[in-house]
Design a protein around this motif. Structure first.
Motif, short mmCIF file in Angstrom:
data_model
loop_
_atom_site.label_atom_id
_atom_site.label_comp_id
_atom_site.label_asym_id
_atom_site.label_seq_id
_atom_site.Cartn_x
_atom_site.Cartn_y
_atom_site.Cartn_z
N MET A 1 -4.88 -5.09 5.34
CA MET A 1 -3.87 -4.12 5.64
C MET A 1 -4.47 -2.73 5.72
O MET A 1 -5.55 -2.51 5.23
CB MET A 1 -2.78 -4.16 4.57
CG MET A 1 -3.31 -3.99 3.20
SD MET A 1 -2.13 -4.34 1.93
CE MET A 1 -1.25 -5.72 2.50
N ARG B 1 -5.58 0.87 4.92
CA ARG B 1 -5.78 1.56 3.64
C ARG B 1 -4.88 2.80 3.61
O ARG B 1 -4.45 3.28 4.64
CB ARG B 1 -7.23 2.00 3.52
CG ARG B 1 -8.21 0.88 3.56
CD ARG B 1 -9.60 1.47 3.68
NE ARG B 1 -9.82 2.45 2.62
CZ ARG B 1 -10.28 2.14 1.42
NH1 ARG B 1 -10.57 0.90 1.14
NH2 ARG B 1 -10.43 3.05 0.51
N PRO B 2 -4.63 3.32 2.41
CA PRO B 2 -3.79 4.52 2.34
C PRO B 2 -4.32 5.67 3.19
O PRO B 2 -3.54 6.43 3.75
CB PRO B 2 -3.83 4.88 0.85
CG PRO B 2 -4.07 3.61 0.17
CD PRO B 2 -4.90 2.78 1.08
N TYR C 1 -3.33 9.63 -3.29
CA TYR C 1 -3.15 9.95 -1.87
C TYR C 1 -1.98 10.91 -1.64
O TYR C 1 -2.03 11.74 -0.77
CB TYR C 1 -2.98 8.66 -1.07
CG TYR C 1 -4.18 7.77 -1.23
CD1 TYR C 1 -5.35 8.06 -0.55
CD2 TYR C 1 -4.18 6.70 -2.11
CE1 TYR C 1 -6.48 7.28 -0.72
CE2 TYR C 1 -5.29 5.92 -2.28
CZ TYR C 1 -6.44 6.21 -1.59
OH TYR C 1 -7.55 5.45 -1.76
N LEU D 1 2.01 6.91 -1.84
CA LEU D 1 2.93 7.93 -2.33
C LEU D 1 2.56 8.46 -3.71
O LEU D 1 3.18 9.37 -4.20
CB LEU D 1 4.35 7.37 -2.37
CG LEU D 1 4.98 7.10 -1.01
CD1 LEU D 1 6.25 6.30 -1.17
CD2 LEU D 1 5.26 8.38 -0.29
N GLU E 1 0.82 -1.21 0.00
CA GLU E 1 0.00 0.00 0.00
C GLU E 1 0.85 1.26 0.00
O GLU E 1 0.33 2.35 -0.15
CB GLU E 1 -0.94 0.02 1.21
CG GLU E 1 -2.16 -0.88 1.07
CD GLU E 1 -3.19 -0.38 0.08
OE1 GLU E 1 -2.82 0.33 -0.86
OE2 GLU E 1 -4.37 -0.71 0.25
N PRO F 1 3.26 2.26 -2.25
CA PRO F 1 3.23 2.94 -3.55
C PRO F 1 1.94 3.71 -3.74
O PRO F 1 1.97 4.86 -4.21
CB PRO F 1 3.35 1.80 -4.55
CG PRO F 1 3.99 0.70 -3.84
CD PRO F 1 3.62 0.84 -2.41
N ALA F 2 0.83 3.11 -3.35
CA ALA F 2 -0.45 3.80 -3.51
C ALA F 2 -0.47 5.06 -2.65
O ALA F 2 -0.99 6.09 -3.06
CB ALA F 2 -1.60 2.88 -3.14
#
Lengths: 181, 367, 192, 304
Positions: free
Chosen positions: A128, A130-131, A45, A41, A36, A38-39
């Motif tokens: 996991m 979430r962003p 987000y 960054l 998560e 990469p998402a």
């Protein structure tokens, strides 16, 4: 009016302000939560607008993200990496498995309680997370830094013996190097 | 003059490594003379844990076998269990499974775009594609409730039906992704620098590919047409129209071309599934999940994941818990001994590049 | 509908003529089991690869049948022509487990053997490979054996967060806090 | 006495100017990249926050004397080269005169290399193999881009019979033209070399994160990294101002300077956003192909 105390307060304030707005995050995906990051960054987000950016080596980093479960083999590396980081440094425990073992509660190879081994400033729960919750965790850490409460590194120095004892219980046959700060 | 050799530990803490593993490299100048992989940093003892869970409880563990693409393990396990039990899957369930698998493939391809271009220093494409990947994850969220881990595919079908208005949303997202990947391709495949870096790097020839048991896109990049979806069709793949991307060369460039071809195939497959989705049941009713036992026997279920063949060897002794489950991910082959072999003679600058093109994913090596 | 097993029957014939002391079973479509004693495994694998075109190695796995005091090794190979998964199964003694090294046929067996040696303690004489694969400094019983109790190990080694040690059903407490009733369907799956 | 004080304050003002401009350019670069990547991006003053934070960090690493000297060498080189650069031309703001009366192109070309060499010594002392490899790469790449750069400078010197930057600027003012039009080949060669000088993509193999962590600075954290960042910002200003002075007729006031330097700065930034990274030998091949060709053309152009 401009006595030493006031000046110190101002300096402290500036220090904490810059520290909270410039967090260099160590690029170390210790577990599956790293998927998560990469998402977090990238465009939707975008954690960089909060001043969070990646750092390649522990020497340059302020923030260590424990992204998920830690196997004992990784724990050694994490301890070493943590001790190589320069003060002030912060740790975010990421995911349920760092809090209480999560779904790996009966696995022989993962630790169940991260803050027995290294001091943790903020936990983010979820498996996991979430962003959004990762960013909420960053925000929470920033709040703690601004208030001067993110003092995990000091705790580690003061209670080094206790931490070492816990670490040795899991890491047999592994010489823990001298920690110099 | 003898060149001085340096040892570099690429990982476990290193920005260039694809996950939490380590490659110990012996360098002469910039050239690798010896490579040695060290894995095990992510070992969670899944197979041991599964032996302690009953059949239904395994679903939470299964999806965590492979983090970037959590659905193939679920599907492979379900296939194996269905083989042992002789359980039929309703037609709609088959189509929905294929839908989820293809969507997972697309999001994994987008992640691959990020890895392949990022390891070559082109971060813009990675930022775009990972950003756009969120749209696919949104579909998953609506369908299954989870962004990354879905636990959607059960033995006997899928967990729930598609929500109202989902079909339109899928088609719209596919249109968007298709438009965007043209942009990525222009940035990557048309870039002279990328071509220079990818061609002739990390070569696997045909003989080596067979000897080492290479699977998936790296195998098709060697010019060998093999795809589990075509060879041993599962789910709805025998009713879908698609082609394998087979390219000659065996280098990073050929593997990239295979993936560039296949992401478009996946998008077309998703469209076909949405158009031909049959009506009816999506799950074959199973007994009380807490008392569910499976007759003694063993089976090997395999599916094609993005990186290659993902297989599950499931052994049941007739009780309510699996006797033994052993997973074999594609990275199990690519990431350990094959990597050690093909890295020799390559440049240090290409290690991360090659690892991304092989799709080395440590969680499925050590589980 | 009765499924026809034409290519499976053909494989059955081929294997039965080549080897006498093996048991062959057509289990289901595209799946054939061969039960052999351990010295026949290497010849069967070689024969299948060289003569029958089973050139793709899929899997090597080990099952611990502790009640029979045996380990079962399963080699799964696959042929691109017939598309059959051929399982070669063999049982070895659990007390002093050794198995022939087969990594010269397919190089990837190397990785599987490293894992099995570490996780089950099965030795492969003549096999060269790094000793440690996944675990590090492991002193206990090889962990994938059935007699290794992971929960006991966890309780001995790791710390647990307080409040989790009882592993009790917390749904009642949550229900009391939120003021809602536990629905009937949920009561059915109670842990008692 | 007064002149010394005056010159010192002038020097401080120049350093402050270079630091501020360089830092803001870095921030704007991050913003531009973020926007191209579909993101909001950090605020443009983010680099200031980073630097202040880095200076306030503890440093407890000791690898030997040279490790401490490396960043100091780097910033010394940046400031020294800055002192010899005429910031503004003609009767521009007299504060920024510094030592530019003797602003000598040959001296500057050598001074600009000094920082990298000091850095190499410092990184070599840390014993980190990533640093060592990064330094090797950096020095080999330097060989690549220095040659076209020096050739383009030599072409200018030969064409106008002066080695002084102020002299070149005066020629541009008298003839009312820019040298980028008088000798376009020299400009092209120099700009292509500048891409390499900035160490942005595609020539960022020196600190490519996917390969050598962060290269020479792998072992430098906290204050060292802060020094490196400051030095980098000042050096960026030095390079840009030198190019503006030599090729674009210098600037009469600060606003003109900012506009011109920023326009020049956009070239490496935008080129970097869309390019993958060259390997070392590929980068050197690149520099020794077209830039070198243009450099030779520039010298021929100057001689005939």
């Amino acid at each position: 009016m401009y006595n030493d105390n006031n000046a110190q307060t101002i300096v402290e304030y500036i220090k904490n302000f810059t520290r909270k707005n410039s967090l260099f995050m160590l690029a170390y995906g210790t577990g599956c939560g790293a998927i998560e990051l990469p998402a977090t960054l990238t465009s939707r987000y975008d954690a960089e607008r909060l001043g969070v950016r990646g750092a390649a080596t522990p020497r340059q980093a302020d923030l260590l993200l424990i992204t998920g479960y830690l196997s004992t083999k990784t724990l050694k590396r994490v301890i070493r990496v943590y001790e190589q980081m320069q003060d002030p440094k912060y740790v975010i425990g990421f995911g349920s498995c760092t809090i209480n073992g999560g779904m790996y509660w009966d696995s022989y190879n993962t630790i169940k309680l991260l803050d027995k081994y290294i001091p943790v400033d903020v936990y983010i729960n979820g498996c996991m997370p979430r962003p959004e919750s990762v960013i909420a965790g960053f925000k929470e850490l920033q709040r703690l830094i601004a208030e001067g409460k993110a003092d995990g590194a000091t705790k580690y120095k003061e209670n080094l013996d206790w931490y070492r004892e816990n670490q040795k219980k899991v890491l047999k046959n592994w010489p823990l190097v001298e920690y110099n700060w | 003059m003898r060149e001085k050799s340096t040892t570099i530990y690429l990982g476990p803490q290193h920005p260039g490594i694809t996950g939490n593993m380590m490659v110990k490299l012996q360098l002469e100048g910039d050239t690798i003379v010896k490579a040695q992989t060290h894995v095990g940093y992510l070992h969670r003892a899944f197979e041991k844990l599964i032996e302690r869970r009953n059949w239904m409880q395994t679903t939470t563990i299964l999806c965590r076998f492979c983090v970037p693409e959590p659905d193939p393990p679920e599907a492979a396990f379900a296939l194996a269990v269905e083989q042992i039990e002789g359980r039929e899957v309703p037609e709609r369930g088959k189509y929905l499974r294929s839908l989820v698998l293809e969507l997972a493939r697309i999001q994994s391809f987008l992640l691959w775009y990020a890895g392949q271009s990022g390891s070559a220093g082109l971060y813009t494409v990675g930022q775009w594609s990972v950003g756009d990947r969120n749209y696919v994850l949104d579909l998953f969220e609506e369908l299954t409730g989870g962004r990354i881990y879905h636990m959607y595919i059960w033995p006997g079908g899928v967990r729930r039906d598609i929500p109202v208005g989902f079909k339109d949303k899928v088609l719209r997202t596919m249109d968007y992704i298709e438009k965007r990947i043209d942009d990525y391709d222009r940035m990557i495949f048309d870039s002279a620098i990328f071509q220079k870096r990818a061609q002739g790097v990390g070569i696997i020839n045909k003989e080596k590919a067979i000897e080492w048991g290479v699977v998936g896109a790296p195998l098709r990049g060697c010019g060998i047409a093999h795809d589990v979806r075509k060879d041993n069709p599962y789910d709805a793949y025998d009713k879908l129209d698609f082609q394998m991307g087979v390219f000659e060369g065996g280098d990073v460039w050929a593997r990239a071309k295979v993936r560039q071809f296949e992401i478009r195939q996946s998008i077309s497959m998703v469209r076909q599934i949405i158009q031909n989705l049959p009506a009816g049941d999506f799950l074959n009713k199973m007994p009380n999940p807490m008392k569910w036992t499976i007759p003694a026997g063993s089976a090997y279920g395999k599916v094609e994941s993005v990186r290659g063949e993902f297989g599950f060897h499931v052994v049941s002794d007739g009780s309510d818990k699996p006797r033994r489950v052993h997973a074999r991910g594609p990275a199990y082959v690519h990431g350990v001994s094959l990597l050690e072999d093909i890295l020799v003679g390559e440049n240090l600058a290409d290690v991360s590049f090659i690892m991304n093109s092989l799709g080395v994913c440590p969680p499925e090596i050590e589980r | 509908m009765k499924t026809s097993f034409i290519k499976e029957e053909l494989l059955f014939q081929q294997l039965a003529t080549a080897f006498e002391n093996v048991v062959i079973e057509i289990v289901r479509k595209e799946t054939v089991f061969v039960y052999a004693s351990k010295e026949f495994v290497l010849p069967i694998l070689l024969y299948a690869k060289e003569k029958l075109g089973y050139n793709s190695f899929s899997h090597l796995s080990c099952v611990d049948w502790i009640e029979n005091d045996e380990f079962e090794l399963v080699y799964i190979i696959w042929s691109p022509e017939t598309k059959i998964n051929l399982f070669v199964k063999t049982r070895i003694d659990r007390q002093n487990p050794t198995m022939e090294n087969t990594d010269m046929i397919w190089r990837q067996i190397n990785t599987y053997q490293r894992e099995i040696r570490e996780m089950f303690g099965i030795e492969f004489p003549g096999f060269v490979g790094e000793k440690e694969f996944i675990l590090e400094d492991w002193e206990d019983v090889p962990p994938m054996r059935r007699d290794f109790d992971t929960l006991e190990y966890v309780n001995d080694t790791f710390f647990e967060r307080e409040g989790r040690e009882d592993k009790q059903d917390v749904r009642e407490r949550i229900a009391k806090r939120s003021g809602e009733e536990i629905p009937d369907f949920a009561k059915k799956y109670s842990r008692e | 006495m007064n002149t010394i004080l005056f010159q010192l304050s002038g020097a401080l003002a120049t350093i402050l100017l270079a630091f501020t401009v360089g830092m803001f350019y870095g921030g704007i670069r991050r913003k531009i990249i973020a926007r191209i990547q579909n993101r909001v991006g950090p605020p443009i003053y983010q680099n200031f926050l980073d630097v202040i934070k880095l200076y306030s960090k503890d440093t407890s690493i000791h690898h030997g004397a040279m490790q401490h000297m490396g960043p100091v060498f780097a910033i010394t080189a940046s400031i020294t080269s800055l002192m010899f650069i005429p910031v503004l031309n003609g009767d521009g703001w007299f504060w920024f005169k510094n030592l530019n009366f003797s602003g000598d192109l040959i001296f500057l070309v050598y001074m600009m290399v000094f920082g990298s060499l000091g850095m190499a010594l410092g990184a070599g002392q840390t014993g980190n193999p990533n640093s060592a490899i990064g330094v090797t790469r950096g020095l080999s790449q330097m060989v690549g881009y220095e040659i076209p750069f020096v050739m383009s400078m030599v072409a200018l010197m030969a064409q106008f019979h002066t080695t002084s930057i102020t002299g070149l600027m005066n020629i541009q003012m008298q003839e009312n033209t820019w040298l980028m039009f008088s000798n376009p080949f020299a400009f092209i060669a120099a700009v292509l070399a500048m891409l390499g000088m900035f160490h942005y993509s595609p020539f960022d193999i020196v600190h490519a994160p996917a390969e050598v962590a962060s290269g020479p600075v792998s072992e430098f954290g906290g204050k060292y990294l802060g020094l490196m960042m400051s030095s980098g910002s000042i050096f960026a200003f030095v390079k840009l101002t030198l190019f503006v002075d030599v090729f674009m007729g210098g600037a009469a006031n600060l606003i003109e300077l900012v506009i011109k330097t920023f326009a020049l700065y956009l070239i490496p930034v935008l080129y970097g956003v869309v390019s993958p990274r060259y390997r070392t030998e590929q980068a050197i091949t690149y520099f020794w192909k077209w830039p070198l060709f243009f450099g030779i053309l520039a010298i021929l152009w100057a001689s005939f």
